[in-house]
Enzyme design. Structure first.
Site, PDB file in Angstrom:
ATOM      1  N   GLU A   1       1.184  -1.100  -0.236  1.00 26.43           N
ATOM      2  CA  GLU A   1       0.089  -0.140   0.158  1.00 26.43           C
ATOM      3  C   GLU A   1       0.502   0.961  -0.067  1.00 26.43           C
ATOM      4  O   GLU A   1       2.199   1.518   1.360  1.00 26.43           O
ATOM      5  CB  GLU A   1      -0.484  -0.327   1.387  1.00 26.43           C
ATOM      6  CG  GLU A   1      -2.049   1.179   1.601  1.00 26.43           C
ATOM      7  CD  GLU A   1      -3.110   1.144   2.157  1.00 26.43           C
ATOM      8  OE1 GLU A   1      -3.662  -0.092   2.722  1.00 26.43           O
ATOM      9  OE2 GLU A   1      -3.877   2.112   2.392  1.00 26.43           O
TER      10      GLU A   1
ATOM     11  N   ASN B   1      -3.272  -1.599   7.586  1.00 25.95           N
ATOM     12  CA  ASN B   1      -4.025  -2.343   7.388  1.00 25.95           C
ATOM     13  C   ASN B   1      -4.641  -3.044   7.313  1.00 25.95           C
ATOM     14  O   ASN B   1      -4.342  -4.161   6.232  1.00 25.95           O
ATOM     15  CB  ASN B   1      -5.514  -1.288   6.063  1.00 25.95           C
ATOM     16  CG  ASN B   1      -5.302  -0.103   6.002  1.00 25.95           C
ATOM     17  OD1 ASN B   1      -5.805  -0.026   6.991  1.00 25.95           O
ATOM     18  ND2 ASN B   1      -5.297   0.242   4.718  1.00 25.95           N
TER      19      ASN B   1
ATOM     20  N   GLU C   1     -10.592   5.327   9.693  1.00 28.63           N
ATOM     21  CA  GLU C   1     -11.041   4.354   7.324  1.00 28.63           C
ATOM     22  C   GLU C   1     -11.167   3.079   7.244  1.00 28.63           C
ATOM     23  O   GLU C   1     -10.703   1.986   6.695  1.00 28.63           O
ATOM     24  CB  GLU C   1      -9.325   4.300   7.307  1.00 28.63           C
ATOM     25  CG  GLU C   1      -9.133   5.809   7.367  1.00 28.63           C
ATOM     26  CD  GLU C   1      -7.634   6.315   6.367  1.00 28.63           C
ATOM     27  OE1 GLU C   1      -7.270   5.486   6.284  1.00 28.63           O
ATOM     28  OE2 GLU C   1      -7.766   7.450   5.513  1.00 28.63           O
TER      29      GLU C   1
ATOM     30  N   ARG D   1      -1.841   3.666  17.106  1.00 29.13           N
ATOM     31  CA  ARG D   1      -1.267   4.973  16.145  1.00 29.13           C
ATOM     32  C   ARG D   1      -3.133   6.320  15.997  1.00 29.13           C
ATOM     33  O   ARG D   1      -3.669   5.808  16.787  1.00 29.13           O
ATOM     34  CB  ARG D   1      -2.278   5.098  14.072  1.00 29.13           C
ATOM     35  CG  ARG D   1      -1.088   3.722  14.466  1.00 29.13           C
ATOM     36  CD  ARG D   1      -0.403   3.799  12.985  1.00 29.13           C
ATOM     37  NE  ARG D   1      -0.506   4.626  11.828  1.00 29.13           N
ATOM     38  CZ  ARG D   1      -1.112   4.561  10.727  1.00 29.13           C
ATOM     39  NH1 ARG D   1      -2.213   4.107  10.113  1.00 29.13           N
ATOM     40  NH2 ARG D   1      -0.406   5.549   9.883  1.00 29.13           N
TER      41      ARG D   1
ATOM     42  N   ARG E   1     -11.787  17.521   9.666  1.00 25.93           N
ATOM     43  CA  ARG E   1     -10.905  16.705   9.882  1.00 25.93           C
ATOM     44  C   ARG E   1      -8.811  16.913  10.685  1.00 25.93           C
ATOM     45  O   ARG E   1      -8.969  15.755  11.831  1.00 25.93           O
ATOM     46  CB  ARG E   1     -10.658  15.851   8.212  1.00 25.93           C
ATOM     47  CG  ARG E   1      -9.056  14.578   7.840  1.00 25.93           C
ATOM     48  CD  ARG E   1      -9.526  14.266   7.354  1.00 25.93           C
ATOM     49  NE  ARG E   1      -7.935  13.334   7.240  1.00 25.93           N
ATOM     50  CZ  ARG E   1      -7.652  13.006   6.037  1.00 25.93           C
ATOM     51  NH1 ARG E   1      -8.717  12.874   5.396  1.00 25.93           N
ATOM     52  NH2 ARG E   1      -6.460  12.568   5.599  1.00 25.93           N
TER      53      ARG E   1
ATOM     54  N   ASP F   1      -2.281  14.310   6.100  1.00 28.00           N
ATOM     55  CA  ASP F   1      -1.764  13.154   6.041  1.00 28.00           C
ATOM     56  C   ASP F   1      -0.772  13.187   5.292  1.00 28.00           C
ATOM     57  O   ASP F   1      -0.691  13.014   3.899  1.00 28.00           O
ATOM     58  CB  ASP F   1      -3.185  12.448   5.552  1.00 28.00           C
ATOM     59  CG  ASP F   1      -2.750  11.411   5.116  1.00 28.00           C
ATOM     60  OD1 ASP F   1      -1.956  11.226   5.635  1.00 28.00           O
ATOM     61  OD2 ASP F   1      -3.833  10.767   4.334  1.00 28.00           O
TER      62      ASP F   1
ATOM     63  N   GLU G   1       5.649   9.522  13.120  1.00 22.74           N
ATOM     64  CA  GLU G   1       5.087   8.811  12.209  1.00 22.74           C
ATOM     65  C   GLU G   1       5.292   9.827  11.568  1.00 22.74           C
ATOM     66  O   GLU G   1       4.830  10.446  11.075  1.00 22.74           O
ATOM     67  CB  GLU G   1       3.662   8.420  12.201  1.00 22.74           C
ATOM     68  CG  GLU G   1       3.414   7.059  10.934  1.00 22.74           C
ATOM     69  CD  GLU G   1       2.052   6.510  11.220  1.00 22.74           C
ATOM     70  OE1 GLU G   1       1.854   5.840  11.871  1.00 22.74           O
ATOM     71  OE2 GLU G   1       1.770   6.478   9.922  1.00 22.74           O
TER      72      GLU G   1
ATOM     73  N   GLU H   1       3.707   9.045  -1.204  1.00 21.30           N
ATOM     74  CA  GLU H   1       1.881   9.243  -1.221  1.00 21.30           C
ATOM     75  C   GLU H   1       2.230  10.305  -2.260  1.00 21.30           C
ATOM     76  O   GLU H   1       1.211  10.452  -3.113  1.00 21.30           O
ATOM     77  CB  GLU H   1       1.527   8.066  -0.052  1.00 21.30           C
ATOM     78  CG  GLU H   1      -0.052   8.542  -0.426  1.00 21.30           C
ATOM     79  CD  GLU H   1      -0.800   8.280   0.830  1.00 21.30           C
ATOM     80  OE1 GLU H   1      -0.338   7.914   1.977  1.00 21.30           O
ATOM     81  OE2 GLU H   1      -1.966   7.959   0.453  1.00 21.30           O
TER      82      GLU H   1
ATOM     83  N   TRP I   1     -13.289  13.784   2.489  1.00 20.56           N
ATOM     84  CA  TRP I   1     -12.005  13.636   0.887  1.00 20.56           C
ATOM     85  C   TRP I   1     -11.459  14.173  -0.250  1.00 20.56           C
ATOM     86  O   TRP I   1     -10.586  13.878  -1.135  1.00 20.56           O
ATOM     87  CB  TRP I   1     -12.823  12.096   0.309  1.00 20.56           C
ATOM     88  CG  TRP I   1     -11.973  11.173   1.712  1.00 20.56           C
ATOM     89  CD1 TRP I   1     -11.554  10.855   2.519  1.00 20.56           C
ATOM     90  CD2 TRP I   1     -12.547   9.856   1.397  1.00 20.56           C
ATOM     91  NE1 TRP I   1     -11.113  10.005   3.352  1.00 20.56           N
ATOM     92  CE2 TRP I   1     -12.725   7.917   2.547  1.00 20.56           C
ATOM     93  CE3 TRP I   1     -13.966   8.658   0.606  1.00 20.56           C
ATOM     94  CZ2 TRP I   1     -12.903   7.751   3.320  1.00 20.56           C
ATOM     95  CZ3 TRP I   1     -14.614   7.837   1.498  1.00 20.56           C
ATOM     96  CH2 TRP I   1     -13.894   7.037   1.863  1.00 20.56           C
TER      97      TRP I   1
HETATM   98  C1  BDP Z   1      -3.214   7.382   3.956  1.00 21.40           C
HETATM   99  C2  BDP Z   1      -3.145   6.187   2.956  1.00 21.40           C
HETATM  100  C3  BDP Z   1      -3.561   5.352   3.898  1.00 21.40           C
HETATM  101  C4  BDP Z   1      -3.359   4.678   4.642  1.00 21.40           C
HETATM  102  C5  BDP Z   1      -4.149   5.835   6.053  1.00 21.40           C
HETATM  103  C6  BDP Z   1      -2.996   5.065   7.528  1.00 21.40           C
HETATM  104  O1  BDP Z   1      -3.919   7.012   2.024  1.00 21.40           O
HETATM  105  O2  BDP Z   1      -3.407   4.002   2.224  1.00 21.40           O
HETATM  106  O3  BDP Z   1      -3.227   3.152   5.038  1.00 21.40           O
HETATM  107  O4  BDP Z   1      -2.986   6.939   5.601  1.00 21.40           O
HETATM  108  O5  BDP Z   1      -2.203   5.788   7.720  1.00 21.40           O
HETATM  109  O6  BDP Z   1      -2.349   8.508   3.580  1.00 21.40           O
HETATM  110  O7  BDP Z   1      -4.030   4.210   7.962  1.00 21.40           O
END
Ligand code: BDP
Length: 711
Positions: free
Chosen positions: A182, A225, A306, A339, A350, A379, A401, A407, A554
């Site tokens: 991922e 995930n 998520e 986390r 958010r 993010d 983190e 990404e 989003w």
């Molecule tokens: C976002 C990503 C997603 C991750 C999520 C996370 O798009 O793929 O699962 O964070 O950190 O940056 O859990």
């Protein structure tokens, strides 16, 4: 057809010509150990004639010796032989327990993982000493000594001492069990789960060497995930096999734990953390894990985020969930990294949610829980202000983190040196009495348990990271994890010297290019505090117009809120008031557009297009100017790189050249698509002298990337 033949012909030619066959592809990372040449090589030879072991033999000592022999063979042209006593020119590896008389080492300062390197006279012989309390310290010392040699330090006057400031320095792999990574842009996962535990890819050892050379001492093998399967006996055996490879290199294995595993694997009706049967299930699971992996590090958990299961599914909070796992790991010395990346669809902002959910829980976590907080509140954007939780939970150890994989910063095709981003976060003053670095290293609130995590950018690509320069981001993460006060520029200098060239002029030119690269990506993607303008799902390329996703938060339009009246997210008292989550002095500064740094302006404020900027330009003109500056910087990076052709081996020079050309094209795409969109919203003419976007907005909106990697 002809192209195929041409390619085959070229490949054949390359295989036949020895020089070409040995062409550099980046596999060796910063451990390439090419001959130093000249006086430096002669000096190194004289100073590493033989190896003397004043330490009990362990697999870790063996690893240190093997690395020193390999390194010296490469750098000095001859591998040192083992010698029983300190002859002149020996390299002496000493741990406290067996240290020869006459060693002058401040043992207590070195702790469990630190080392001292020094040239000294020992029993009448001029030697170099690598000293540490433990074999892990020796291994780190061996790598540090090699780094000193590779970067051109004067090995005759060596006197260095170092100990890590952060305890747990972890890579987080977002690797799935089917080897899809991922947000991975460097091929498939290194972990060949299917062939494990029997078949061990030799690459696992090189992975461990690279990490140990930076001081990384833990790795979370699977995606946050998570699948419950990772906790089943067959997969624990596979993880144990990896742990066996990594152990000599001081690297512990951790797993992401799926919160609902007691239901999925254990057949229980609930995963409620207060249910005795659930607690018993996790205790038994922990016992089972430690039978397979006696030095298992612990669990990383993404819960109630998520769509992942978590304690809130049962009306419990994050502390209830984390403490249950902590209780199971505690007898074995394991930790829980819980986390704080949470957000739900119904909240107004958010960016404010993690703080709202976690800050009130300060003091309620078990002692072996660390709350792992992303560097910013949204993010992993090209730029975010530091996360407001840093400094705001004094009773709880907080891990930082960082995302090493890019990404939101052009995947592995854009050259962006993240050392600058990491440094900016670590050096940010929280307003709570110290910087983010002081929160993370535990000094601000006297926490003995400390951690820093980087989401890995590593895969099966020959060059490991998807591009030559993305290796620098893995490197910078490791070096800054060891020493959060290190300078990103110095780290870049070391990396370039170890990876590309020691020649000062060329090295400095590459470092300059790297140091300019982070601001460039901010400029051409999200200047002035804008964020999350990336296209849906894959996050590659611009999508500021996207407003049709199922969840408001989003959508890029949610984040920039551009309209006829202006642009930006009002996070002051007239808006979401997320700014109030920062310490008062910081909150005051950022609540006022006049005292908010331009770099964060639109993160906190919604301002009219005509707002006057410190530069004298209007906000509209400034926005466009910054998009242009981003493109100009990338062009400049390309020119600087082109000028280095004579200094870099042809294969890597050519490869980086093609990547930079992609980046130059895509920086224009970003600039033009964003300007076209924002102009459609503002209705304003472009400032004089600014060329209109190459295409119209519809053309940018029509672009689709169905098979972008990493989703
Ligand atoms: C976002 C990503 C997603 C991750 C999520 C996370 O798009 O793929 O699962 O964070 O950190 O940056 O859990």
């Amino acid at each position: 057809m002809t192209t195929i033949f041409r390619t085959l012909g070229l490949a054949l030619l390359m295989a036949l010509l020895p020089g070409w066959a040995a062409a550099e592809d980046g596999y060796e990372l910063w451990l390439r150990y090419r001959p130093l040449g000249g006086a430096a090589q002669a000096q190194l030879q004289a100073g590493a004639r033989s190896l003397v072991l004043a330490t009990p033999a362990t697999p870790t000592v063996d690893a240190a010796v093997a690395e020193l022999r390999r390194g010296v063979a490469g750098l000095a042209g001859r591998a040192p032989a083992l010698s029983p006593r300190a002859v002149p020119g020996a390299l002496v590896l000493a741990t406290r327990a067996q240290a020869p008389a006459g060693l002058d080492v401040p043992w207590d300062e070195l702790g469990d993982e630190g080392y001292a390197l020094r040239r000294q006279t020992l029993q009448g012989a001029d030697v170099t000493v690598i000293a540490a309390n433990t074999d892990r310290g020796l291994l780190y010392g061996a790598f540090a000594w090699l780094r000193a040699a590779q970067t051109g330090a004067d090995m005759r006057r060596l006197d260095q001492r170092a100990a890590p400031k952060v305890g747990l320095r972890l890579l987080n792999h977002w690797d799935n069990l089917d080897r899809h990574v991922e947000r991975g842009y460097a091929g498939a996962s290194l972990w060949d789960w299917w062939k494990l535990p029997d078949i061990l890819d030799p690459r696992y050892v090189d992975y461990a060497r690279a990490n140990a050379s930076l001081g990384i001492n833990g790795t979370v093998l699977n995606n946050v995930n998570a699948k419950a399967d990772s906790l089943t006996a067959p997969y624990l055996a596979k993880a144990a096999a990896l742990a066996g490879v990594f152990r000599p290199y001081g690297i512990k294995v951790y797993l992401s734990a799926r919160f609902s595993a007691p239901v999925e694997l254990g057949g229980l009706k609930t995963a409620d953390p207060l249910d005795p049967a659930v607690r018993a299930w996790w205790r038994a699971k922990a016992d089972e894990i430690y039978r397979a992996i006696p030095d298992f590090g612990g669990f990383l958990v993404k819960a109630n985020s998520e769509g992942q299961p978590g304690p809130q599914d049962y009306g419990r909070n994050h502390a209830d969930g984390a403490n249950m796992l902590a209780e199971a790991l505690q007898p074995h010395g394991g930790v829980v990294l819980w986390r704080a990346f949470v957000y739900s669809p119904d909240a107004t902002d958010r960016a404010a949610q993690a703080y709202a959910e976690f800050q009130p829980l300060d003091g309620r976590f078990a002692p072996n829980v660390i709350v792992q907080v992303k560097n910013g509140a949204i993010d992993f954007q090209p730029r975010e202000p530091f996360h407001p939780l840093f400094g705001a939970m004094p009773k709880t150890p907080l891990a930082l983190e960082l995302q090493i994989t890019k990404e939101y910063l052009g995947f592995s095709t854009h050259l962006v040196y993240l050392g600058s981003l990491f440094e900016e976060v670590l050096k940010a003053d929280t307003g709570h009495g110290g910087t983010v670095a002081r929160v993370v290293d535990g000094r601000l609130n006297q926490h003995p348990l400390t951690a820093i995590a980087g989401v890995a950018n590593i895969g099966t690509d020959r060059n490991w990271s998807g591009s030559q320069f993305d290796q620098a981001n893995w490197y910078a993460f490791g070096r800054l994890a060891w020493d959060p006060d290190a300078s990103a520029a110095q780290v870049a200098r070391d990396w370039v010297a170890q990876t590309f060239t020691r020649r000062a002029a060329a090295r400095d030119a590459i470092v300059e290019l790297m140091l300019a690269s982070r601001e460039a990506v901010v400029d051409y993607m999200t200047p002035l505090g804008l964020h999350h303008l990336m296209d849906t799902g894959h996050h590659y390329g611009p999508g500021p117009w996207v407003n049709n996703l199922e969840r408001a938060d989003w959508n890029p339009t949610y984040f920039h809120k551009a309209g006829r009246d202006g642009i930006g997210f009002d996070r002051t008292a007239t808006g979401s008031n997320a700014v109030a989550q920062y310490a008062p002095a910081i909150a005051r500064q950022w609540a006022d557009p006049r005292t908010t740094p331009p770099e964060l302006l639109l993160w906190f404020h919604h301002l009219p297009w005509g707002h006057a900027m410190p530069s004298g330009r209007t906000l509209w003109a400034e926005l466009i100017w910054r998009y242009g500056r981003g493109v100009a910087t990338v062009d400049d990076m390309g020119r600087r790189w082109a000028a280095l052709k004579a200094d870099i081996d042809p294969q890597r020079h050519a490869e980086v050249t093609t990547y930079l050309a992609v980046q130059a094209r895509e920086a224009r795409w970003w600039r033009d698509a964003c300007i076209a969109y924002f102009q459609s919203v503002s209705g304003l003419p472009l400032p004089a002298g600014v060329a209109p976007p190459a295409q119209d907005l519809a053309a940018y909106k029509a672009l689709r990337f169905g098979f972008a990697p990493g989703r």
